[in-house]
Design an enzyme around this catalytic site. Structure first.
Site, PDB file in Angstrom:
ATOM      1  N   ASP A 174      37.050  43.117  31.621  1.00  0.00           N
ATOM      2  CA  ASP A 174      36.087  42.292  32.346  1.00  0.00           C
ATOM      3  C   ASP A 174      34.861  43.140  32.660  1.00  0.00           C
ATOM      4  OD1 ASP A 174      34.742  40.496  33.896  1.00  0.00           O
ATOM      5  OD2 ASP A 174      36.214  40.457  35.530  1.00  0.00           O
ATOM      6  N   ASP A 195      31.692  37.602  29.237  1.00  0.00           N
ATOM      7  CA  ASP A 195      31.888  38.995  29.642  1.00  0.00           C
ATOM      8  C   ASP A 195      33.358  39.371  29.807  1.00  0.00           C
ATOM      9  OD1 ASP A 195      32.322  37.485  31.915  1.00  0.00           O
ATOM     10  OD2 ASP A 195      31.528  39.009  33.254  1.00  0.00           O
ATOM     11  N   GLU A 196      34.256  38.628  29.182  1.00  0.00           N
ATOM     12  CA  GLU A 196      35.686  38.929  29.325  1.00  0.00           C
ATOM     13  C   GLU A 196      36.402  38.733  28.003  1.00  0.00           C
ATOM     14  OE1 GLU A 196      37.859  36.978  32.723  1.00  0.00           O
ATOM     15  OE2 GLU A 196      35.889  36.053  32.877  1.00  0.00           O
TER      16      GLU A 196
HETATM   17 MG    MG Z   1      32.843  39.977  34.791  1.00  0.00          MG
END
Ligand code: MG
Length: 449
Positions: free
Chosen positions: A11, A106-107
Site C-alpha cells: 500500500d 496505489d495498492e
Molecule cells: Mg495507500
C-alpha cells in the site's frame, strides 16, 4: 490448506500527496492535501503524513481539513502524474512475482510463495535444508523481498514515495497488516510461533501474531463490515473483533444467514481467496457460500442458490454486464466438488433466471453426499450497454471512490469478481482523471492556499 502461502499487500503511503511531495521538494515536510478546486464542494483526495498528524483524512471536506490544520496547503490534483507512478510501481511488483493483483491505484496484492526461497539468505537456506525448516526460508525470503521492493521504490521514485507492506498467509491478513505500521513499515503476520528472522534490527519491521493484530482492529476496519452490519453486531453485544471471533458461528448464522460464517472468518483472519492476476480470463462474476451446516436435500440448496443468484445478478448490474454462461458448484463434506455449466441463449443479469438455470443444472446431479458449499458463477460477460463517458462528481461519490475502492470487492469477503484487473485499474484511473479534470479551469499544477 493455504496457510503455506506468502501473500504481500503493498500500500503506497499517502499516495497522491507523496507523489506531489516527490515532484516538488518545497512541499516535503509540510502538511498538504491533494484535492480538486478547494473553492468548489470538493474533498481531500489525499493528505500528506504531516497533515494526517493534524487529523486530516482523505474524504474530509475542505473546510474541515482547514479548521483542523490552518496552515495546510491544498494542491490541485494531477492525475497524469499519479497514473504514471502507479504504472511504474506495478512494473516493480512484477520484478518480484508473476502473480500481481492490482487492487486500486496505489495498492496491490502479490503472491510471492514461489519466490521466497530464492530470496532467503545463505544461512537460512542452509539451515532449512539441514533441519527441514521451510518456515526459515519463507520468513527470511519474504522480509528480503519487502526490503528489496522498498529499495526499488527509493531508487526509481525517490525518498518521498514510500509503501507499507503486509506479509501474511492470505490476502485478508496481509491487507490488515499493511495498515499496521504506516508509513514505510513492514508487518509480518504469523499464526503460532514468531518467525526467526535474524537481520531486521533497526528496520521498520514488526512481527505480529494474527489474533493479536485482529484484536486491535475495530469491526469497521474489517473490509466488508459496513455501518449497518456493525450496528447489527452491536445490538447482539458484539463490539470488537475479538468478541466476534469468539461468538459461536451458529449464533451469527441465525442473525446473518449464510454470511454469518463469513463474518466469523473475517474476525479470525481466514481467507483462501487467490491473488487474481491480470490474465485471469475469462471474466466472470461469482458468489459462493460455505454453509453453517451440511445440507441434505435439493430444496434446502434451492434457497441458498436463489440468494446467491440475486447477489451475482446485482454485481452484474453494478458492473453493467450481462452474463452468457452459468456455472454451478457444490462442494461436499469430504471436500470433493462438482461444477457444471450451461450456456444461455440470451445473456442476462436477472437473478431469477440465473437461479433457475443453476437449479436445472443441480437437479440433474445424483444426490449422494451432504453439501457444505454452494457456488454460482456467471461467465461470458458482455457489456450491458455501450460505454458512456464517465462524469465523476467530486464530492460524495469521489469520497466514496477514494475511501471504499478497496472494499468494493469484499462486501462479504466470500464473493469474487474475477476480472482483467488492468482494465479495472484503467477504469479507476480514468475516474481519478475525470474527477480532477473537472477543476482544470484552474491553472494546472497551481498551488492553492
Ligand atoms: Mg495507500
Amino acid at each position: 490448506m493455504h496457510d503455506t502461502r506468502t501473500i504481500f499487500h503493498v500500500d503506497m503511503d499517502s499516495f497522491f500527496a507523496s507523489v506531489e511531495q516527490q515532484a516538488r521538494p518545497e512541499l516535503r515536510g509540510i502538511p498538504i492535501a491533494v484535492s480538486g478546486d478547494p473553492k468548489s464542494r470538493t474533498v481531500v483526495a489525499a493528505a500528506s503524513r504531516e497533515a494526517k498528524r493534524f487529523g486530516v483524512r482523505s474524504g474530509m471536506a475542505i473546510h474541515d481539513a482547514r479548521s483542523r490544520c490552518p496552515q495546510i496547503r491544498f494542491i490541485l490534483g494531477d492525475p497524469d502524474k499519479y497514473v504514471h507512478i502507479s504504472r511504474a510501481a506495478i512494473d516493480i511488483f512484477h520484478e518480484f512475482s508473476d502473480q500481481v493483483e492490482i487492487w486500486s491505484i496505489d495498492e496491490a496484492f502479490l503472491d510471492v510463495t514461489g519466490w521466497v526461497a530464492s530470496h532467503a539468505c545463505d544461512v537460512c537456506q542452509e539451515q532449512s535444508e539441514r533441519r527441514h525448516r521451510t518456515d526459515l526460508v519463507r520468513s527470511c525470503g519474504a522480509i528480503t523481498i519487502a526490503r528489496e521492493i522498498k529499495q526499488r521504490f527509493l531508487n526509481v521514485f525517490g525518498p518521498a514515495i514510500t509503501c507499507s507492506i503486509g506479509i501474511a498467509p492470505n490476502k485478508r491478513l496481509a491487507k490488515a497488516g499493511s495498515d499496521f505500521y504506516k508509513p514505510d513499515g513492514t508487518v509480518f503476520v504469523f499464526t503460532d510461533t514468531p518467525p526467526t528472522i535474524h537481520s531486521i534490527a533497526g528496520e521498520r519491521v514488526r512481527l505480529l501474531r494474527r489474533d493479536h493484530m485482529l484484536n486491535q482492529l475495530d469491526l469497521g476496519d474489517l473490509c466488508g463490515i459496513g455501518a449497518r452490519i456493525e450496528s447489527r453486531l452491536h445490538s447482539l453485544g458484539i463490539a470488537t473483533v475479538g468478541q466476534l471471533a469468539t461468538t459461536p458461528v451458529q449464533l451469527l448464522v441465525e442473525h446473518f444467514g449464510m454470511h454469518g460464517a463469513t463474518l466469523h472468518d473475517m474476525a479470525i483472519g481466514n481467507d483462501d481467496a487467490a491473488v487474481v492476476t491480470e490474465d485471469a480470463a475469462p471474466k466472470s462474476v461469482g458468489h459462493g457460500a460455505t454453509l453453517p451446516r451440511n445440507l441434505l436435500t435439493i430444496d434446502e440448496v434451492g434457497a441458498v442458490v436463489a440468494e446467491l443468484a440475486e447477489k451475482v445478478a446485482a454485481r452484474l448490474r453494478r458492473y453493467d454486464f450481462l452474463g452468457g454462461t452459468i456455472h454451478a458448484t457444490l462442494r461436499y463434506h469430504r471436500f470433493t466438488s462438482h461444477t457444471e455449466q450451461k450456456a444461455l441463449a440470451v445473456s442476462t443479469d436477472d437473478g431469477l433466471r440465473i437461479g433457475e438455470v443453476a437449479m436445472n443444472i443441480l437437479r440433474r446431479w445424483p444426490w449422494t453426499h451432504p453439501v457444505r458449499y454452494v457456488g454460482i458463477r456467471v461467465s461470458g460477460l458482455i457489456p450491458a450497454r455501450p460505454a458512456q463517458a464517465s462524469v465523476f462528481p467530486h464530492d460524495e461519490r469521489w469520497q466514496r471512490a477514494v475511501r471504499s475502492m478497496d472494499c468494493v470487492n469484499a462486501r462479504y469477503g466470500d464473493w469474487t469478481v474475477q476480472r482483467g484487473s488492468v482494465s479495472l485499474h484503467e477504469r479507476f484511473l480514468r475516474k481519478v482523471a475525470a474527477a480532477f479534470r473537472a477543476t482544470r479551469h484552474l491553472k494546472e499544477g497551481r498551488t492553492l492556499s
